[in-house]
Structure formats: structure tokens, C-alpha cells
Design an enzyme around this catalytic site. Structure first.
Site: not given
Ligand code: PGA
Length: 257
Positions: A94, A166
């Protein structure tokens, strides 16, 4: 099939995590068409949330895993330990861990290796930051992250490969990437992952994550090459989470997937 990964991050205690998981189960009760849902609470809540999810369609995931096999490493949690308490998935790489805890591509690769030695399926996160996108380097960055993560792994047969795109600039910003941006990047991810892993294209699941909520989920999920979404903030609010699940269900019903 659409997939929804709920990443509670470091936001919730055990009781809150259990209550949310129960709420999700209540929300999908009695429905025939349900997306694949994975709930990823913090480590302390895994065992209790698992009790709630047993014999349900919803699966359990962890948010991180050690890069090493079980042994003397204070404070870490090994893949075998996560599998032992019933995790079926684990989020790896992540961007919050990469940026704030100096998690490197080498560590991400080792974490994938550890995860694949168990029955768990890793959910690999990749994505460029705002400066990299502005410089026109988004695809290069993601390709490099994928290559360093996947190259040299012996991917178990029949194990799906799940990649969450992401973009760092979209996470927690309130503004998700556009469907067009996602479509282009997902195509690249599918192509590169297929080339590196040899996993059949249908076993490569490409998700989008970053400011997905009940309002924007449908426009993202209706795109056929967006296989699902990874939720952060929205997953910690039951009504938002259920709205995203409903959007996925509507898309699945409309597309019969
Ligand atoms: P968010 O986070 O939906 O709060 O933008 C997504 C993530 O970090 O996986």
C-alpha cells in the site's frame, strides 16, 4: 464478478470492526447477486471479525504481512500466522507503507513471496504520485512497480493475481481518477502482469482504489476492465460501504457478470 476490498486502515477498534462487518452481512442478506467482498481490519481485530464472517460470502484479509518467514522478528506478523487465523487475502505494498514506512519494491517482492507460500492471495497495490503523473511518467512508474514486485515469483497455479491501481494523489483526496484514466492504466497492468506471471488473463483481477464512495462507485464499476474497487474511508462508514456494494450489484445485474 466485481470485487470490493474494504481497507479499515488504522481507523477502527475491535468492536467497531466487528459491528461494521456485521452491518455488511446484514446489508447483503437475502440477495442473490453479491460482489466478492473482502474485509481487511487491523491485526487486533482479525480473529473477532473472522468469527462474524464464518460461513458467510464475505472473506477476511490482512493489511500487511512480514517479508520474512516465522522466526525471531519482534512485532511482525508472518504470512503463515495470518493464514492460520483464517485470512484469505493480504494487502501488499500500500502506498502509505511505501511512502511513510519506507517499504521498498524489494520488500514488496518478499512479502508476495511469503504470501504465495501460504493459501492466501495477495492484493498488490501500485500507483504513481501527483508529480509522476504531471511528468507523464504514470505508466512507467506502475510498470516498474509491477516488474519489481512480480518478476521471478513462482505463481501458484489457479491462484488469482489481484492488483489494485491506487494513484497516490487520489487516495483520501475526495477526487478519484477518471474512468478513462483507470481504463488506460488497467489495460497496462493486465498486460504487464500477464507477461510477468503467465497467469491466464481471466485470473488477473485489476481493481481501482482512491476516493471511491457511494456516489462515484457506479461510474467506475460499470467499466468492464475495472474488476472492482478498494475502499479506504468509505469502507469505515456502513452506509457508504453498502452503497458501493449496491452499485456493484446493479452493474453485475445489468451486465450479468
Ligand atoms: P480512500 O483510500 O478510499 O480513503 O481514498 C483508499 C486506499 O488507500 O486504499
Amino acid at each position: 464478478m466485481k470485487h470490493i476490498i474494504c481497507n479499515y486502515k488504522m481507523q477502527l477498534g475491535v468492536r467497531e470492526s466487528v459491528a461494521l462487518a456485521r452491518g455488511v452481512l446484514r446489508g447483503i442478506q437475502g440477495q442473490d447477486v453479491v460482489p466478492a467482498i473482502v474485509v481487511c481490519p487491523s491485526f487486533p481485530a482479525l480473529a473477532e471479525v473472522r468469527k462474524v464472517l464464518v460461513r458467510s460470502h464475505v472473506e477476511l484479509g490482512a493489511q500487511n504481512v512480514a517479508a520474512e518467514a516465522p522466526g525471531a522478528l519482534t512485532g511482525e506478523v508472518a504470512a503463515a500466522q495470518l493464514a492460520d487465523i483464517g485470512c484469505e487475502y493480504v494487502i501488499v505494498g500500500h502506498s502509505e507503507r511505501r511512502a511513510r514506512l519506507n517499504e521498498t519494491d524489494t520488500m514488496v517482492h518478499a512479502k508476495l513471496e511469503q504470501t504465495l507460500a501460504t493459501t492466501m492471495t495477495p492484493i498488490l497495490c501500485v500507483g504513481e504520485d501527483a508529480a509522476q503523473r504531471a511528468a507523464g511518467k504514470a505508466e512507467d512508474v506502475v510498470e516498474r512497480q509491477l516488474t519489481q514486485a512480480f518478476q521471478g515469483l513462482l505463481w501458484p497455479r489457479r491462484r488469482r493475481a489481484i492488483v489494485a491501481y491506487e494513484p497516490v494523489w487520489a487516495i483520501g483526496s475526495g477526487t478519484p481518477a477518471t474512468p478513462a484514466d483507470c481504463i488506460a492504466m488497467h489495460r497496462t497492468i493486465r498486460h504487464v502482469a500477464h507477461g510477468l506471471l503467465g497467469v491466464p488473463a481471466e485470473d488477473i483481477v485489476v481493481l481501482y482504489g482512491g476516493s471511491v464512495d457511494g456516489h462515484n462507485a457506479y461510474t467506475l464499476l460499470r467499466e468492464r476492465n475495472i474488476d472492482g474497487v478498494l475502499l479506504g474511508g468509505a469502507s469505515t462508514k456502513l452506509h457508504e460501504c453498502l452503497a458501493v456494494i449496491t452499485a456493484a450489484r446493479e452493474v453485475m445485474e445489468a451486465q450479468r457478470v
